[in-house]
Design an enzyme around this catalytic site. Structure first.
Site, PDB file in Angstrom:
ATOM      1  N   GLU A 121       0.824  -1.212   0.000  1.00  0.00           N
ATOM      2  CA  GLU A 121       0.000   0.000   0.000  1.00  0.00           C
ATOM      3  C   GLU A 121       0.857   1.261   0.000  1.00  0.00           C
ATOM      4  OE1 GLU A 121      -4.085  -1.541   2.106  1.00  0.00           O
ATOM      5  OE2 GLU A 121      -2.296  -1.409   3.357  1.00  0.00           O
ATOM      6  N   GLU A 141      -3.703  -9.698   3.956  1.00  0.00           N
ATOM      7  CA  GLU A 141      -4.590  -9.488   5.104  1.00  0.00           C
ATOM      8  C   GLU A 141      -5.719 -10.513   5.206  1.00  0.00           C
ATOM      9  OE1 GLU A 141      -2.726  -5.421   4.542  1.00  0.00           O
ATOM     10  OE2 GLU A 141      -3.260  -7.151   3.317  1.00  0.00           O
TER      11      GLU A 141
END
Length: 267
Positions: A121, A141
């Site tokens: 990210e 995740e």
């Protein structure tokens, strides 16, 4: 965001971000938190925000490079810090001190090792990505019953094909930088240990362009996903108009006519 499970000292990232000027117009911002695989706690995020603010506020700086170590770019949120309710969030720029509000000027990610979870990210918060061939990238995740809330789920589908972004999001797999380059996420691949050098070379290409035009072009491209064509013609002029009235435009035209390198003033 996700992250490191490495043992170590109590979470503390105050000194984990450093900035080094390269020449007159380039700054290298480095993540240096090896005992947490360059994972972020709150102090690290605030230090990153301060570094990005300093870059933005310095009119002599025209490009930045964000990098980590030779072993890891970033493994995301420091989960040990998270257990202490210490999240990698800064007050103004959000996640990791950059995700919610990247700089208006260009920033390049230079990736060695892993760029996982919040590490990927971070790359998505940058405008260009240079990576070692041996690096790996992913948003793991979901495999840990977490959700990638650092921009990965809505930015990744804008950078690579939808179904492949969905595969990464739903499986939590990590892919090689070589595959990410094939998909268009990585601009340039280097040999191991040479990502920063490659990023500096790319930054120098950016620095040869007019700084006002570079900044305006970045803002238009970043907003392109939100504009319909009928709006783009008008909206782009908010950023392009001042460049078209600038001294740098006239210098660029003169330099072209005189077959010489332009001397930019940034005005």
């Amino acid at each position: 965001m996700s992250a490191s499970d490495a043992p170590g000292a109590a979470p503390n990232g105050t000194d984990a971000i450093s900035s080094e000027r390269i020449g007159d117009h380039l700054v290298v911002i480095r993540i240096d938190r090896p005992h947490r695989r360059n994972a972020f706690d709150g102090a690290t995020a605030r230090a990153m925000e301060a570094a990005i603010d300093a870059y933005e506020d310095d009119d002599t700086l025209r490009c930045a490079i964000l990098t980590g170590s030779d072993e890891v770019f970033s493994s995301g949120q420091d989960l040990i810090a998270a257990a202490h309710r210490d999240m990698g969030i800064a007050p103004n720029r959000g996640g990791f001190g950059i995700m919610a509000k990247p700089p208006a000027k260009p920033i390049i990610a230079a990736v060695e090792g892993h760029a996982l979870a919040g590490g990927l990210e971070l790359c998505l918060s940058c405008d260009l990505v240079v990576s070692s061939r041996t690096a790996t990238m992913g948003i793991p995740e979901a495999a840990r019953s977490l959700v990638a809330v650092g921009g990965g789920l809505f930015r990744l589908p804008k950078r690579i094909p939808y179904h492949l972004a969905m595969e990464l999001a739903l499986t939590g797999k990590a892919w090689s930088a070589e595959r990410m380059a094939e998909l268009g996420l990585v601009n340039k691949l280097t040999e191991p240990g040479a990502a920063l050098e490659g990023a500096i070379d790319l930054a120098n290409e950016v620095l040869r362009a007019g700084p006002l035009a570079v900044r305006a072009s970045k803002q238009i491209v970043r907003r392109a996903y939100d504009w319909q064509d009928r709006d783009g013609w008008k909206n782009q002029m908010e950023f392009a108009g001042p460049v078209m009235a600038s001294e740098d435009l006239q210098e660029g035209l003169r330099a072209f006519a005189e077959k010489r390198d332009p001397v930019w003033k940034g005005r």
